[in-house]
Design a protein around this motif. Structure first.
Motif, PDB file in Angstrom:
ATOM      1  N   HIS A 309       0.828  -1.212   0.000  1.00 38.32           N
ATOM      2  CA  HIS A 309       0.000   0.000   0.000  1.00 38.32           C
ATOM      3  C   HIS A 309       0.860   1.258   0.000  1.00 38.32           C
ATOM      4  O   HIS A 309       0.561   2.226  -0.695  1.00 38.32           O
ATOM      5  N   TYR A 474     -14.411   0.530   2.275  1.00 40.50           N
ATOM      6  CA  TYR A 474     -13.563   1.720   2.359  1.00 40.50           C
ATOM      7  C   TYR A 474     -13.353   2.256   0.946  1.00 40.50           C
ATOM      8  O   TYR A 474     -12.937   1.505   0.052  1.00 40.50           O
ATOM      9  N   LEU A 475     -13.616   3.544   0.748  1.00 36.18           N
ATOM     10  CA  LEU A 475     -13.527   4.140  -0.576  1.00 36.18           C
ATOM     11  C   LEU A 475     -12.654   5.383  -0.556  1.00 36.18           C
ATOM     12  O   LEU A 475     -12.694   6.177   0.388  1.00 36.18           O
ATOM     13  N   PHE A 481      -6.912   6.579  -2.364  1.00 34.09           N
ATOM     14  CA  PHE A 481      -7.290   5.190  -2.627  1.00 34.09           C
ATOM     15  C   PHE A 481      -6.382   4.197  -1.896  1.00 34.09           C
ATOM     16  O   PHE A 481      -6.882   3.276  -1.231  1.00 34.09           O
ATOM     17  N   ALA A 484      -7.473   4.008   1.618  1.00 28.31           N
ATOM     18  CA  ALA A 484      -8.685   3.200   1.789  1.00 28.31           C
ATOM     19  C   ALA A 484      -8.324   1.715   1.865  1.00 28.31           C
ATOM     20  O   ALA A 484      -8.862   0.971   2.706  1.00 28.31           O
ATOM     21  N   LEU A 485      -7.422   1.279   1.011  1.00 21.71           N
ATOM     22  CA  LEU A 485      -6.977  -0.118   1.056  1.00 21.71           C
ATOM     23  C   LEU A 485      -6.323  -0.438   2.398  1.00 21.71           C
ATOM     24  O   LEU A 485      -6.578  -1.485   3.000  1.00 21.71           O
ATOM     25  N   GLU A 486      -5.461   0.462   2.857  1.00 19.80           N
ATOM     26  CA  GLU A 486      -4.765   0.235   4.118  1.00 19.80           C
ATOM     27  C   GLU A 486      -5.741   0.239   5.289  1.00 19.80           C
ATOM     28  O   GLU A 486      -5.619  -0.571   6.219  1.00 19.80           O
ATOM     29  N   ALA A 488      -8.901  -0.670   5.220  1.00 20.04           N
ATOM     30  CA  ALA A 488      -9.646  -1.937   5.178  1.00 20.04           C
ATOM     31  C   ALA A 488      -8.786  -3.081   5.697  1.00 20.04           C
ATOM     32  O   ALA A 488      -9.268  -3.961   6.428  1.00 20.04           O
ATOM     33  N   GLU A 500     -13.408  -4.302   2.613  1.00 17.46           N
ATOM     34  CA  GLU A 500     -12.800  -4.171   1.296  1.00 17.46           C
ATOM     35  C   GLU A 500     -12.496  -2.714   1.011  1.00 17.46           C
ATOM     36  O   GLU A 500     -13.273  -1.830   1.370  1.00 17.46           O
ATOM     37  N   GLY A 501     -11.375  -2.462   0.365  1.00 13.69           N
ATOM     38  CA  GLY A 501     -11.041  -1.135  -0.111  1.00 13.69           C
ATOM     39  C   GLY A 501     -11.220  -1.064  -1.614  1.00 13.69           C
ATOM     40  O   GLY A 501     -10.874  -2.011  -2.329  1.00 13.69           O
ATOM     41  N   TYR A 502     -11.764   0.048  -2.089  1.00 17.78           N
ATOM     42  CA  TYR A 502     -12.039   0.209  -3.520  1.00 17.78           C
ATOM     43  C   TYR A 502     -11.743   1.647  -3.938  1.00 17.78           C
ATOM     44  O   TYR A 502     -11.892   2.567  -3.121  1.00 17.78           O
ATOM     45  N   THR A 582      -4.611   8.498   7.299  1.00 24.06           N
ATOM     46  CA  THR A 582      -4.438   7.105   7.742  1.00 24.06           C
ATOM     47  C   THR A 582      -4.541   6.969   9.256  1.00 24.06           C
ATOM     48  O   THR A 582      -4.902   5.902   9.760  1.00 24.06           O
TER      49      THR A 582
END
Length: 613
Positions: A309, A474-475, A481, A484-486, A488, A500-502, A582
């Motif tokens: 990420h 998570y968006l 972006f 959001a992945l981190e 999730a 899920e991150g998208y 974050t």
């Protein structure tokens, strides 16, 4: 994966080993065990569960020994159980061994040994390796050292092994390939560990063992040899660590301590590098390979998990500021899919531990094709640091909590510094923007402190409100972006809630089907060039009765009115803002995990350093 400890010297071994296992328990906590060598016999104790369960098992036992080995396990072969815990006895019970890693050809070796009459008492690959060593020792009438060397030439996989033998009452034999091993040098005593934390209370002089090296350790001597039986001169380093860095310091959990350490660790990442008054960045490691970077046709960033990420965020930043083509790869896929690598490629390896097995193998493959390797790691002397042509340490300090927090922000800081330095060198950034970003970057620690001071109670309230949700989405867009992945990932790791991150724009291409009044959706929606678009995505969710939690910039009244719940962070440039957005997501996952009564420092099935593929 797995924590290993060893001691040989003039003190009682058991207390030192058990304390070391507690310090390494973040590496694996399925089971633990110790083996003590005294008066030509080996006492072996092991127990499923935490190290505390092992301590209860040995109450009342006579534990007199000045040499021993200990292990805390993250299971690979065989379920967590007493029988699969390490250490293991050889069939004759004259040798005991602990192992961190995976022996890939263990089944073939096991079949050979069974035909010779060997009996196995566990499901592990480690016991197979131990008996293979003993078989060589017996049949070749060799020393344990010779048997280990011969055996390891047949072994496929990764390992650190520590062995004690009743024929060697004052000696530990150790060897490594692909998994970390540190040896501490004391006063007529030696300490062994997967990292330096077990020995910090006793010594700061350490030797990092390299791949394919074998160590013969007594109380007063450390002999290193390579696999060809040639002596190697140990390189002793002085640790720049304090015992307080690996203790909780009054916090309930290491994870919370490490979240709150981030103003300091971000400052530490700047130290000696960022000169705000002169608007300059000094990266001596980068300077040594800057010519290679100038000639590079692309940058490839490799990492796993949280480090991936950080790399993805760096892709956005480096391409924007430096105008260089960047690709981000999962190390595990990169090494297996036969990628096209040339001597015009510049590889950035991102790893907290510097020992991640997939990343290491990927780098070896790339280096073999002539690529330049630049490491971004936290651990001095780690395998990636030694393999790389150049690099930079993140200076986050020891991170005990399995879910990475301060290591992530330190990686991001390091990669932003890298991008700014290169952009200024290539003149792809204006002087005004360069100076603005340097000044804002220097203010990040103060801005993180502001989040702690003003948003903590709000984050706790949101965490308890949504703790029973079954799923989260998570968006984010653009630089937000990867955050959001981190976010999730942190929630999955800590709370065991599916998340899920998208990219927010992708919501309409599938995930919107999940939206109802029970689904919390976290929007990372700080003010940036995508802000109007992500506000539209929020409206789409609200039209379908979704529950919106938004991380927003201070003063964003429009988004406040749309969101069911919001957390504010100081406004910053969109390149700097991810370091701020974050932080609330780390705290949200932490407090949701705590509210569910979970062990947030040691989430199930996870280990801190993934040293197997």
């Amino acid at each position: 994966m797995c924590g290993i400890v060893g001691y040989v010297g003039n003190k009682e071994a058991y207390p030192i080993i058990i304390d070391g296992l507690k310090k390494l328990e973040y590496r694996g906590y399925d089971s633990s065990g110790v083996a003590l060598l005294h008066d030509h016999s080996i006492q072996l104790f092991k127990k499923k569960g935490r190290v505390s369960a092992l301590e209860e098992t040995v109450v009342g036992e006579k534990l007199t020994a000045t040499i021993g080995i200990g292990h805390t396990r993250w299971a690979t072969h065989g379920a967590p159980s007493d029988r699969n815990a390490h250490p293991h006895y050889s069939n004759s019970k004259s040798i005991a061994m602990i192992h961190n890693g995976i022996i890939e050809n263990y089944s073939q070796l096991k079949a050979e040994l069974i035909t010779k009459g060997y009996i196995f008492h566990s499901d592990t690959d480690s016991e197979v390796l131990l008996n293979f060593i003993e078989d060589i020792k017996i049949n070749n009438n060799s020393t344990l050292e010779e048997a280990v060397r011969i055996a390891l030439k047949r072994v496929t996989g990764a390992y650190v092994i520590l062995l004690i033998d009743i024929d060697l009452p004052d000696t530990i034999i150790a060897a490594r390939k692909g998994s970390p091993l540190v040896i501490g040098i004391g006063d007529n005593e030696h300490f062994l560990g997967s990292d330096a934390s077990p020995m910090l209370a006793y010594t700061k002089d350490v030797v990092y063992i390299n791949d394919y090296e074998l160590a013969i350790i007594t109380s007063n001597e450390l002999i290193l040899k390579n696999i060809g039986n040639e002596r190697v001169t140990p390189f002793i380093q002085r640790l720049d660590l304090n015992l307080s860095q690996i203790e909780k310091g009054g916090y309930e959990h290491f994870m919370l301590k490490e979240i709150f350490e981030q103003p300091q660790t971000i400052n530490d990442s700047f130290r000696g590098r960022l000169d705000v008054s002169a608007h300059s960045i000094t990266l001596s490691g980068l300077d040594t390979v800057l010519t290679k970077l100038d000639q590079a046709q692309r940058i490839v960033i490799v990492g796993c998990g949280t480090s991936w990420h950080a790399g993805l965020l760096a892709e956005y930043i480096i391409e924007e500021l430096c105008r260089i083509n960047v690709e981000v790869e999962y190390a595990s896929e990169f090494r297996y899919r036969n990628p096209i690598i040339t001597d015009k490629d510049f590889i950035i390896a991102v790893s907290q531990s510097g020992e991640t097995a997939d990343t290491l193998v990927a780098l070896e493959k790339a280096k073999g094709k002539g690529a330049t390797i630049f490491g971004v790691v936290n651990v001095v002397g780690s395998s990636i640091a030694r393999l790389a042509d150049a690099g930079m340490y993140t200076h986050a300090g020891p991170e005990i909590g399995v879910a990475s927090t301060k290591a992530f922000t330190a990686q991001v800081v390091a990669l932003i510094l890298f991008a700014l330095k290169v952009a200024n060198h290539k003149r792809t950034i204006t002087d005004e923007r360069y100076k603005q970003l340097i000044e804002q970057l220097s203010e990040v620690p103060t801005m993180v402190e502001w989040i702690f001071a003003t948003q903590l109670e709000k984050i706790k309230h949101i965490a308890y409100k949504y703790a029973n949700a079954k799923d989260f989405l998570y968006l984010g867009r653009g630089y937000n972006f990867p955050i959001a992945l981190e976010g999730a990932l942190k929630l999955k790791e800590i709370s065991y809630i599916h998340a899920e991150g998208y990219p927010a724009a992708e919501m309409k291409h599938g995930p919107i089907a999940l939206v109802d009044d029970t689904l919390p959706i976290v929007f990372v929606a700080t003010k940036d060039s995508y802000h109007e678009k992500i506000v539209s995505n929020m409206q789409e969710v609200k039209a379908r009765e979704g529950r919106v939690i938004a991380v927003i910039s201070v003063g964003d009244e429009l988004t406040k009115d749309i969101a069911d719940d919001y957390i504010e962070v100081p406004y910053a440039d969109e390149i700097i803002s991810p370091l701020l957005s974050t932080i609330p997501l780390q705290l949200l996952s932490y407090y949701i995990g705590v509210s569910k009564g979970l062990n947030v420092d040691m989430p199930r099935n996870l280990a801190k350093s993934v040293t197997v593929e």
